[in-house]
Design a protein around this motif. Structure first.
Motif, short mmCIF file in Angstrom:
data_model
loop_
_atom_site.label_atom_id
_atom_site.label_comp_id
_atom_site.label_asym_id
_atom_site.label_seq_id
_atom_site.Cartn_x
_atom_site.Cartn_y
_atom_site.Cartn_z
N ALA A 915 0.97 -1.14 -0.07
CA ALA A 915 0.26 0.20 0.25
C ALA A 915 0.97 1.28 0.09
O ALA A 915 0.36 2.21 -0.39
CB ALA A 915 -0.86 -0.03 1.25
N GLU A 959 -1.23 18.89 -4.58
CA GLU A 959 -1.43 18.14 -6.20
C GLU A 959 -0.52 18.70 -6.84
O GLU A 959 -0.48 18.16 -8.13
CB GLU A 959 -2.94 18.33 -6.39
N ASN A 965 -1.14 11.28 -4.21
CA ASN A 965 -1.23 10.33 -3.20
C ASN A 965 0.00 10.25 -2.20
O ASN A 965 0.59 8.91 -1.92
CB ASN A 965 -1.60 8.98 -3.33
N SER A 980 1.18 6.44 -1.75
CA SER A 980 0.39 5.39 -1.43
C SER A 980 -0.57 5.11 -2.48
O SER A 980 -0.60 5.66 -3.50
CB SER A 980 -0.36 5.91 -0.27
N SER A 981 -1.23 3.76 -2.47
CA SER A 981 -2.23 3.41 -3.46
C SER A 981 -3.41 4.07 -3.83
O SER A 981 -3.64 4.18 -4.88
CB SER A 981 -2.21 1.73 -3.59
N THR A 982 -3.91 4.61 -2.57
CA THR A 982 -5.06 5.21 -2.92
C THR A 982 -5.25 6.36 -1.91
O THR A 982 -4.42 6.38 -0.89
CB THR A 982 -6.26 4.17 -2.38
N PRO A 983 -6.07 7.40 -2.17
CA PRO A 983 -6.12 8.43 -1.20
C PRO A 983 -6.37 7.75 0.30
O PRO A 983 -6.18 8.56 1.04
CB PRO A 983 -7.25 9.31 -1.76
N GLN A 984 -7.42 6.88 0.38
CA GLN A 984 -7.74 6.39 1.63
C GLN A 984 -6.62 5.84 2.55
O GLN A 984 -6.28 6.06 3.70
CB GLN A 984 -8.74 5.34 1.73
N GLU A 985 -5.56 5.15 1.61
CA GLU A 985 -4.32 4.79 2.29
C GLU A 985 -3.46 5.87 2.66
O GLU A 985 -2.96 5.94 3.77
CB GLU A 985 -3.50 3.95 1.11
N LYS A 986 -3.42 6.74 1.72
CA LYS A 986 -2.59 8.02 2.09
C LYS A 986 -3.15 8.75 3.45
O LYS A 986 -2.50 9.37 4.46
CB LYS A 986 -2.60 9.18 1.18
N THR A 987 -4.34 8.89 3.46
CA THR A 987 -4.98 9.52 4.77
C THR A 987 -4.82 8.54 5.86
O THR A 987 -4.36 9.07 6.93
CB THR A 987 -6.58 9.64 4.60
#
Length: 1230
Positions: A915, A959, A965, A980-987
C-alpha cells in the motif's frame, strides 16, 4: 456534625442505619430481638461486657444498658431502656470499649473517659470500688512532656485491665495483672504507664481478653533491623545453637527466655535440679524410636504449592517441627517424672474428649501451616543464623537436607515441651483406666501432631528464599557431603542467582493511606488455656511475638474470654486458646498455636467477634449480604435435657438473619451478642458490600495466582535469556505491588463498612491515582512480556508444571473450555487484573444512582466511574496492540527481529500489502515501511534503517507538486517521498504517523491525565518540538548527539550538541547550524585540558563578540568572524590577569594581529605601541622598557629599521638609522 454533612448522610438513607439486634449466646435457633426501649438513633459502635453494654451513636453520644451496679441511682442499676451517659454529652465520642464490668470511651480530641467497676484499678482511679460516671483519665508521657496530654486513638478493656493506643502508636496500660505488660510488681496500677517493650514500634490495634492482651504491630522496615545478638540480653544464653550429630547438623533459634515467663514454685525447684541436657544414649535411642514411629504412621502428603517444589511427606511432617530445647524450658529431673506427667496429660486429654462425646480428631496438616514465613523482614547478612545457613546451604541440596530431619528430633525434648504446662489441681484425680497401648497411641498422636505443627512452625524448603526473605527458622543439614549428588549441588547453587522477592518492600503513598498488611501479632498475659499462641500454657510478663503468624497478613485481632482470633487480609481466621465448646471454629490439636478456623470453605470471613466462650464470624456470600456464623457454647436445653451436659458447636453454624438487612459489625459479650444492621435503601448499602466483597475475593484470587503460579514459575530452570527472565521478574514485581494494594484496599473497605459509610471517603474516589497507576504499570509490564514472546518461551520449561496444575489454572482463570491451550489459559490469567477496572466502574455507577443528579457526590462518583472505565478500555487496547505486535514478529525475518524487537515497542501499521512505496525507487528494489510507536523503519532486503518518530515530520504533498497520493517524510538527515496506492491509504498513513509522532513526543501513553476530563487527540504534531537525536550520516556531525529544539527536521532554538570525542556546543541554533549566543568546549588531549568559547555564532561559526579560553592558558576577548579572531580584541597569556606574562590589545585580521595594537611583554619588561601585520610589528611604533629606554621609529618583522629615535634613562637622545642588529648609526644629543 455540620448541617451539610448531615444532609448528605440522610440522603443516603441514614435513618435505616445502625439498627441494633441482640441474640442470646448458645441459642442458635432463636431469632434476634430489638434492644428493649431503644429509639431510632443510628448506632455506629457497640461494646458488651458480662451483663451490660454501651452504644455509640453517630452524633457522638454514649448510652449504657443492662445491669449497671456502679450507678449511684438505684433506678439506674437495672434500667429498662438504655440511659444516656450525661457526663459525656458535648464531648463527641469516637470509640467505646467494654471490659467484663467496666467501660471506656475516647473523644474526638483523644481524651479517655472510664467508668464502672474499679476494684483492680481498671478505671485508673485509686482506692475506689466503683466509678459511677465517666471520669477523664490523665495520660502523660514523662519522657517527652509531662504537661502535654497523650492523645488516644483506641481502647481495649479486659476483666481487670485496660489498654489504650496513643496517636503516636504506643500502648498505655493500667489495672492489675501480668496482662498489662508492665515491668512492675505493684498492683493495681492506677496511673497509666507505657508498655516499654513495644516502644518505638508502630502498633496498629490492641485487644483484651479476660486476662490476656493482644497487639497488632507493623513489621519493621528491613533497613531498621539490627544485627541479631549472639546471646539473650536477659538470661545470657545463646540465641542460636548448632548441634553436630553423626550424619546431620541442627541449627535452631527456638530460644525462649525464662525471664519472660512467670514460674510457679514447684517449677522453679524443678528447673534448679534439672540436668542441662539428657544423656546421649537416651537421645539416640529415643530418636530411633521416634523415627520408626513416623515410618509406621504414614502421613498424607501436603504439597506446598506456594513453593513450587514437591515436598516429600517426611519433609512436610518433619520440616515444620520446632521443639524448644531442654535448657530453654523447665524440665523434670528424671525419665520417671516425665512419664508420669505425660500420663496425666494423656489421661486429661482423653477424658476431655470422651466428655464431649468425641474422638480425637485425626491430624490434617494444613498447606498454610507448612509455608514458612515468606513476609517476615530479613535479618542482616551478618547475623549468626544466616551465616550458618549460608555456609551449609552452599554445599547441600535442599531435599537431601530434609531427609535427615527425622533423626534430629528427640522424644525427651518433646516431653520436656509438655512438661512446661503447669499442673492444674485435680488433674490426676479420677484418671480413666486406660491401658498402656491406649496411652502409647495417644502419646504418639500428640507427638506426631506437635511435630507436624509445633509452636512457631516453620518449614525447611527453598534455601534461596531463606536468604532473601528471612524465612524458616530451623534447619537440619547433613554432614556427609559424599551422599549429595552433583546435580542437587548444582541446582542449589544455580537457583540462588535468580530470586525475586514477591512481597513489595516499598513504603509509599499507599502505606500512608491504607492499612498495612506487613504485620506481626504480639501477645502477653495469662496463658493457661494457650490463648497467647506460643505453643505452651505459660504466662508472659512482656509482649512476645507469635512467630507463626508472621507473613499471614493479619489485619484485625479479637480476644474472647480465654481465646483469641486473628483475621487476615485473605479473609481467613486464625484461632487459638480455649476450645472447650468449639469456639475456635475447628477441633485441631494443639490449640496453643494459631490454626485456621473452618468457617466456610467457599466464602471468606471479613469481620469477627469473640465472646466469653464463643466466636462470631461475618462471612461474604454470593448475594453480598453478610452471613453470620456462630461457633461455641450451646445451651444444654437445646441439645438434651441433661443440664450438666454443656456442649458446643461441632462446626460454625449459620444463623438465619438475612431478613434483618446488611450486618455491618458484630459485638460479643458473655451471654449475649449484638449486631448492627443497615437497611438497603436505594441499593446503596448493597453496592458498598458488593464493592468490598468482590475486592476481598479478588485479593484472594491474586494471592493464589502469586503463590501457586508466579512463584513456581520463577523457580523453574531454563527460563530462557536473561532479558526474558528479567521481564518475568518485572511482571512478578508489578503483580505483587498491585496485589498488595488490592489487599490493603480490601482491608480498608472492611473497616469502612464499620463506620459512617460516606461515599466521598472511599479510597478509590479520593486517591484514584494510586489504583490507576498500579494497574497501568502492571499492564505495561505484562504486555512487554507478551511482545517479547514470553509466554512462548515459558511453554517448554513450564509445561510439566502447567499440566500438573491444569485444573487450578482453569479455576483461577475462569476458563471452562477443555480445549483451550495451557499457554492461552496462562495468558488469560495474567491479564485477569485488568477486568477488575470494569467492576469498579460498574459499582461506582450504581452508587452514583443513589444520589441526586445535582449533588457533588453524584458528580464525583460519575466522573470516577467513567475514569476507571476509560482506563479499562485503554488497557484493553494496549493488550490488542501487544498481541498484534507479537503476531507481526512471528512473520518478520529473524535477523531483523533480533535488532528491532524491544519490550516497549508496538506495531501500529506496516506496508506488506504494497500500500506504500518509495518514490523513484528502482524497479527491482523492495521497500517495506513499518510504523512502530517509537520509530518508522524502512526495510530493504536484509538491511533496514530506523527513523525515530520524535524527529520525523510527515506532510501531504500538494497536488500541484504532482504527488496526488504522496507523503513527504522529513528526518534530520534524509528526506523522501512515499506514494500510497489510494487516497484512503494516504489518509490512513498520515493519521497513523501523526498520532504516533504526537504520542512519542508526549512521552507517555495516550491516556488523558486523571481528572482532566478531556481526551481530545491533537490532529497533527507540532512542527517545532524538543527531541534528542544522534546523527549517523552528516560528515560534520557524524555520531554527534543533539538534544534540544527542532523545526522541520533541523535543530532550531536552544539545544546541546555533543560529539563522541568530547566536543560540546550548548546554545542557540538556526536552520541546523549554531547561530546566536552559545558555549563551545573542545578537549585538548595533549594538555589534558579544554578550549572554551563563550560568545556569538553565525551560520555554524564563531562570529561577533566572544571570549575564547585556550587550553594553554591564553584568553582572547574580542570579535570573531568565520571561527577566527577578526576585529578588535584583547589576548592575555597566563593564568591570571595580575601575573600575565604578556597582553595584546588591538586589531586582528583573519586570526592574526594586523593594524594598530599595544603589546605588553611583562616578562621582558617591554611595551610596544604601533602597527602590526601578520602577527609581527610592521610600521611605525614605539617601545618603552622598564629600564627607561624609549624607542620610536619604523619596525620591520619585529625589528626597528631605518630612521628612529632612542631616549635613554639619562636623557641621552639618539636620532638616526637603526640596522638589523640595533647598531646605532647617526648623531647623539643631550
Amino acid at each position: 456534625m455540620d448541617s451539610k454533612k448531615r444532609s448528605s448522610v440522610e440522603a443516603e438513607g441514614s435513618k435505616e442505619r445502625g439498627l441494633v439486634h441482640v441474640w442470646q449466646a448458645g441459642s442458635c435457633s432463636l431469632a434476634p430481638e430489638r434492644l428493649p426501649g431503644w429509639g431510632g438513633k443510628t448506632v455506629l459502635q457497640a461494646a458488651l461486657g458480662v451483663k451490660h453494654g454501651v452504644l455509640l451513636t453517630e452524633d457522638g453520644e454514649v448510652y449504657s444498658f443492662g445491669t449497671l451496679p456502679w450507678r449511684s441511682e438505684p433506678a439506674e442499676i437495672c434500667p429498662s431502656s438504655p440511659i444516656l451517659e450525661n457526663a459525656l454529652v458535648g464531648q463527641y465520642v469516637v470509640t467505646v470499649a467494654s471490659g467484663s464490668f467496666h467501660n471506656g470511651a475516647v473523644t474526638e480530641s483523644g481524651v479517655v473517659y472510664m467508668w464502672g467497676e474499679n476494684s483492680a484499678g481498671q478505671c485508673a482511679v485509686a482506692n475506689q470500688q466503683y466509678v459511677p460516671e465517666p471520669n477523664p483519665v490523665s495520660i502523660s508521657d514523662s519522657e517527652t512532656s509531662s504537661l502535654l496530654a497523650v492523645r488516644i486513638l483506641q481502647l481495649a478493656c479486659g476483666e481487670e485491665h485496660t489498654l489504650a493506643l496513643s496517636i503516636s502508636r504506643e500502648i498505655w496500660a493500667w489495672g492489675t495483672g501480668c496482662q498489662l505488660g508492665l515491668i512492675t510488681t505493684t498492683f493495681p496500677v492506677t496511673k497509666p504507664q507505657k508498655v516499654e517493650h513495644l516502644a518505638g514500634r508502630v502498633v496498629l490495634q490492641v485487644a483484651c481478653g479476660a486476662f490476656h492482651s493482644l497487639a497488632l504491630v507493623q513489621c519493621l522496615p528491613s533497613q531498621d533491623l539490627k544485627p541479631v545478638p549472639e546471646r539473650c540480653n536477659q538470661c545470657s544464653q545463646l540465641l542460636i545453637t548448632m548441634t553436630d550429630k553423626e550424619d546431620h547438623v541442627i541449627i535452631s533459634d527456638s530460644h525462649c527466655c525464662p525471664l519472660g515467663v512467670t514460674l510457679s514454685e514447684s517449677q522453679v525447684e524443678n528447673q534448679a535440679s534439672t540436668a542441662i541436657s539428657p544423656s546421649t544414649e537416651t537421645l539416640d535411642n529415643q530418636g530411633e524410636v521416634f523415627e520408626n514411629t513416623l515410618v509406621e504412621n504414614d502421613v498424607p502428603v501436603a504439597t506446598d504449592a506456594t513453593r513450587g517444589d514437591a515436598i516429600s511427606s517426611q519433609q512436610d511432617t518433619m520440616g515444620t517441627t520446632e521443639i524448644s530445647s531442654a535448657r530453654n524450658t523447665p524440665s523434670y529431673p528424671d525419665t520417671q517424672a516425665v512419664n508420669e506427667y505425660v500420663q496425666t496429660l494423656s489421661d486429661r486429654s482423653v477424658r476431655e474428649n470422651s466428655e464431649n462425646g468425641e474422638k480425637p480428631m485425626p491430624s490434617q496438616p494444613f498447606v498454610e501451616e507448612a509455608v514458612p514465613n515468606l513476609h517476615s523482614p530479613p535479618t542482616t547478612s551478618t547475623s549468626a543464623l544466616n551465616s550458618l545457613v549460608v555456609s551449609c546451604a552452599s554445599a547441600v541440596g535442599v531435599r537431601v537436607a530434609a531427609t535427615y530431619e527425622a533423626g534430629a528430633l528427640s522424644l525427651k525434648k518433646v516431653m520436656n515441651f509438655y512438661s512446661t504446662a503447669p499442673c492444674e489441681p485435680g488433674t490426676q484425680a479420677g484418671s480413666s483406666s486406660i491401658g498402656p497401648e491406649g496411652l502409647k497411641d495417644s502419646r504418639e498422636e500428640q507427638v506426631k501432631q506437635e511435630s507436624m505443627q509445633g509452636k512457631k512452625s516453620s518449614s525447611l524448603v527453598d534455601i534461596r528464599e531463606e536468604e532473601s526473605e528471612g524465612g524458616s527458622r530451623r534447619l537440619s543439614l547433613p554432614g556427609l557431603l559424599s551422599q549429595v549428588s552433583p546435580r542437587l549441588l548444582r541446582k542449589a547453587a544455580r537457583v540462588k542467582t535468580r530470586t525475586v522477592v514477591l512481597t513489595p518492600t516499598y513504603s509509599g503513598e499507599a502505606d500512608a493511606l491504607l492499612p498495612s498488611l506487613r504485620t506481626e501479632v504480639w501477645t502477653w498475659g495469662k496463658g493457661k488455656e494457650g490463648q497467647l499462641g506460643h505453643g505452651d500454657v505459660l504466662p508472659r510478663l512482656q509482649p512476645l511475638c507469635v512467630k507463626c503468624l508472621d507473613g499471614k497478613e493479619v489485619i484485625y485481632l479479637e480476644a474472647g474470654g480465654y481465646h483469641s482470633l486473628a483475621l487476615t487480609a485473605k479473609s481467613q481466621v486464625y484461632s487459638w486458646g480455649s476450645n472447650t465448646f468449639g469456639q475456635l471454629g475447628h477441633y485441631d490439636f494443639p490449640t496453643t498455636v494459631p490454626r485456621l478456623a473452618k468457617v466456610n470453605s467457599e466464602n471468606g470471613v471479613w469481620s469477627v467477634a469473640a465472646g466469653q466462650d464463643y466466636s462470631l464470624f461475618l462471612v461474604d456470600t454470593e448475594d453480598f449480604q453478610p452471613g453470620l456464623y456462630y461457633s461455641g457454647r450451646q445451651d444444654p436445653t437445646e441439645v438434651d435435657n441433661l443440664p450438666e451436659n454443656h456442649s458446643g458447636t461441632k462446626t460454625p453454624v449459620l444463623l438465619s438473619c438475612s431478613k434483618l438487612g446488611y450486618i455491618s459489625r458484630v459485638t460479643a459479650g458473655k451471654d449475649s451478642y449484638l449486631a448492627l444492621v443497615d437497611k438497603n435503601v436505594m441499593g446503596y448499602i448493597a453496592s458498598l458490600h458488593e464493592l468490598a466483597t468482590t475486592e476481598r475475593r479478588f485479593y484472594s484470587k491474586l494471592s493464589d495466582i502469586k503463590s501457586h503460579i508466579l512463584r513456581p514459575l520463577l523457580s523453574l530452570d531454563n527460563l530462557g535469556t536473561a532479558s526474558t527472565v528479567q521481564l518475568l521478574q518485572e511482571v512478578a514485581s508489578r503483580f505483587s505491588k498491585l496485589c498488595y494494594l488490592i489487599g490493603q484496599h480490601g482491608a480498608s473497605l472492611s473497616s469502612f463498612l464499620h463506620g459512617i459509610k460516606e461515599a466521598r471517603s472511599l479510597v478509590i474516589l479520593k486517591h484514584a491515582s494510586l489504583f490507576l497507576d498500579s494497574y497501568t504499570e502492571y499492564c505495561t509490564s505484562i504486555t512487554n512480556f507478551l511482545v517479547m514472546g514470553g509466554f512462548q518461551l515459558l511453554a517448554k520449561p513450564a509445561i510439566d508444571f502447567l499440566n500438573k496444575n491444569q485444573e487450578l489454572l482453569q479455576d483461577l482463570s475462569e476458563v471452562n473450555d477443555e480445549n483451550t491451550q495451557l499457554m492461552e489459559i496462562l495468558n488469560t490469567l495474567f491479564f485477569l487484573p485488568i477486568r477488575r477496572l470494569h467492576n469498579y466502574a460498574k459499582v461506582l455507577l450504581k452508587l452514583a444512582t443513589c444520589f441526586e443528579v445535582t449533588s457533588p457526590e453524584y458528580q464525583k462518583l460519575q466522573d470516577s466511574s467513567s475514569c476507571y472505565e476509560s482506563l479499562a478500555l485503554h488497557l484493553g487496547r494496549k493488550r490488542k496492540e501487544a498481541e498484534y505486535t507479537l503476531g507481526f514478529w512471528k512473520t518478520f525475518p529473524g535477523k531483523m527481529t533480533d535488532s528491532l524487537r524491544k519490550p516497549e515497542r508496538r506495531l501500529l501499521c506496516e506496508s506488506s500489502n504494497r500500500a506504500l512505496s518509495l518514490q523513484h525507487a528502482g524497479r527491482f528494489s523492495v521497500n517495506w515501511f513499518i510504523l512502530f510507536n517509537d520509530a518508522l523503519v524502512h526495510a530493504q532486503f536484509s538491511t533496514h534503517h530506523v527513523f525515530p518518530l520524535a524527529t520525523l515530520w510527515a506532510e501531504p504533498l500538494s497536488e500541484e507538486a504532482g504527488g496526488v497520493n504522496g507523503l513527504k517524510i522529513t528526518t534530520p538527515e534524509e528526506q523522501f517521498t512515499l506514494i500510497s496506492s489510494t487516497p484512503q491509504e494516504k489518509t490512513k498513513w498520515l493519521r497513523a504517523i501523526s498520532q504516533a509522532v504526537d504520542q512519542a513526543l508526549r512521552g507517555t501513553s495516550d491516556l488523558p491525565p486523571y481528572g482532566s476530563g478531556s481526551s481530545i487527540q491533537r490532529q497533527e504534531p507540532p512542527i517545532s518540538r524538543s527531541a534528542k537525536y544522534t546523527f549517523y550520516k552528516d560528515p560534520r556531525l557524524k555520531d554527534a548527539t543533539y538534544d534540544g529544539r527542532w523545526l522541520s527536521g533541523k535543530p532550531h532554538g536552544r539545544g546541546v550538541l555533543k560529539w563522541p570525542d568530547g566536543k560540546m556546543y550548548s546554545g542557540m541554533f538556526r536552520n541546523g547550524l549554531e547561530d546566536g549566543y552559545g558555549e563551545y568546549r573542545i578537549p585538548n588531549k595533549a594538555l589534558n585540558k579544554e578550549d572554551h568559547y563563550v560568545g556569538h555564532w553565525k551560520e555554524g561559526k564563531m562570529c561577533g563578540q566572544g571570549v575564547y579560553s585556550y587550553a594553554s592558558g591564553e584568553v582572547f576577548e574580542g570579535c570573531f568572524q568565520d571561527n577566527m579572531r577578526h576585529g578588535h580584541g584583547l589576548l592575555r597569556s597566563g593564568k591570571l590577569t595580575s601575573s600575565s606574562p604578556s597582553m595584546f590589545i588591538g586589531q586582528w585580521v583573519m586570526d592574526k594581529k594586523a593594524g594598530y595594537g599595544v603589546f605588553d611583554d611583562i616578562t621582558r619588561g617591554e611595551k610596544y605601541m604601533g602597527m602590526w601585520q601578520d602577527d609581527v610589528c610592521q610600521g611605525n611604533g614605539v617601545v618603552v622598557t622598564q629600564f627607561g629606554l624609549y624607542y620610536e621609529g619604523n619596525f620591520h618583522l619585529n625589528k626597528m629599521m631605518g630612521n628612529g629615535v632612542l631616549l635613554s634613562e639619562d636623557d641621552t637622545i639618539y636620532e638616526g638609522e637603526f640596522s638589523d642588529d640595533w647598531t646605532l648609526n647617526g648623531k647623539v644629543g643631550n
